[in-house]
Write a protein that holds these residues in place. Sequence first.
Motif: not given
Length: 311
Positions: A123-127, A130-133, A169-174, A176-182
């Motif tokens: 259960d990943t916390e999207g918000g 995003i901040v740490f990414g 690019l990895g941070s960008l992927a992080v 984007v994925s967090a945005g999808v989860i959120l």
Amino acid sequence: MGAGHDHGHSHAPAGGTATAAYAGTLRVALSITLTVMVVEIVGGVLADSLALVADAAHMATDALGLGMALLAIHFANRPATGNRTFGYARAEILAALANCLLLLGVGGYVLYEAIQRFVTPADTEGGLTIVFGAIGLVANMISLTLLMRGQKESLNVRGAFLEVAADALGSLAVIVSAGVILTTGWQAADPIASLVIGLMIVPRTVKLLRETLDVLLESAPKDVDMTEVRTHILALDGVEDVHDLHAWTITSGMPVLSAHVVVRSDVLSAIGHEKMLHELQNCLGDHFDVEHCTFQLEPSGHAEHEARLCH
């Protein structure tokens, strides 16, 4: 050596190896990398995000690679000795090789953990992710700017540049994925981002590994065409043949070349060995980026004499 032999040398610049010029830049990049690594580890734990942890793991590898590059600079700048005639310059290439192996290991680990997340979702916390990414992305862009120039001149700096680029690019992927989860609650986005990060690490590492192995195997520098080198030498007045022609790279920015050049005896007598050597050095210096050249001048027929001695 008989009277028909001589050597010409064009020494590398006194400034040291290519990586040494960017030691300060590497130190700054190392400091940024270590800071972001700690931040992303904390963020990954708080947000339960594998993508953040994967990016932090890659950051840890970057830090090791940068540290090894700086250590290699220290050894590479030590003076040459009777036993180590090129000093410790090759230490930089060994560091680049170790860096490649570490990257491959981290890439494999990230891919494995991402697959495990599909089996056991989290259960990943999207918000928070995003901040740490975003923090990681900004820091990586700063490091990329610092390393941009040096990556064209040094394999070690290029390795660091590629690692930081993959991190960006990895941070960008992080993010984007967090945005999808959120926005959708789709938790599979996190391991998918982790897979993307892992797949970005491997191809770039393989390319760098290939270049590093070329140096260790003493392949001709990629920007030196040996056929053209031979053609230019043979075009000089009085040169009849070239044999034992070799070119290789000691470390980034330190290509070397050696050759046995057969010259007509009447030409050697007329212009002398020193002028012939100058012509050879000027010929190569005008067309090829080779800092250290060694030539053995031989009169006609000497190659046959050497062949008889060998047998």
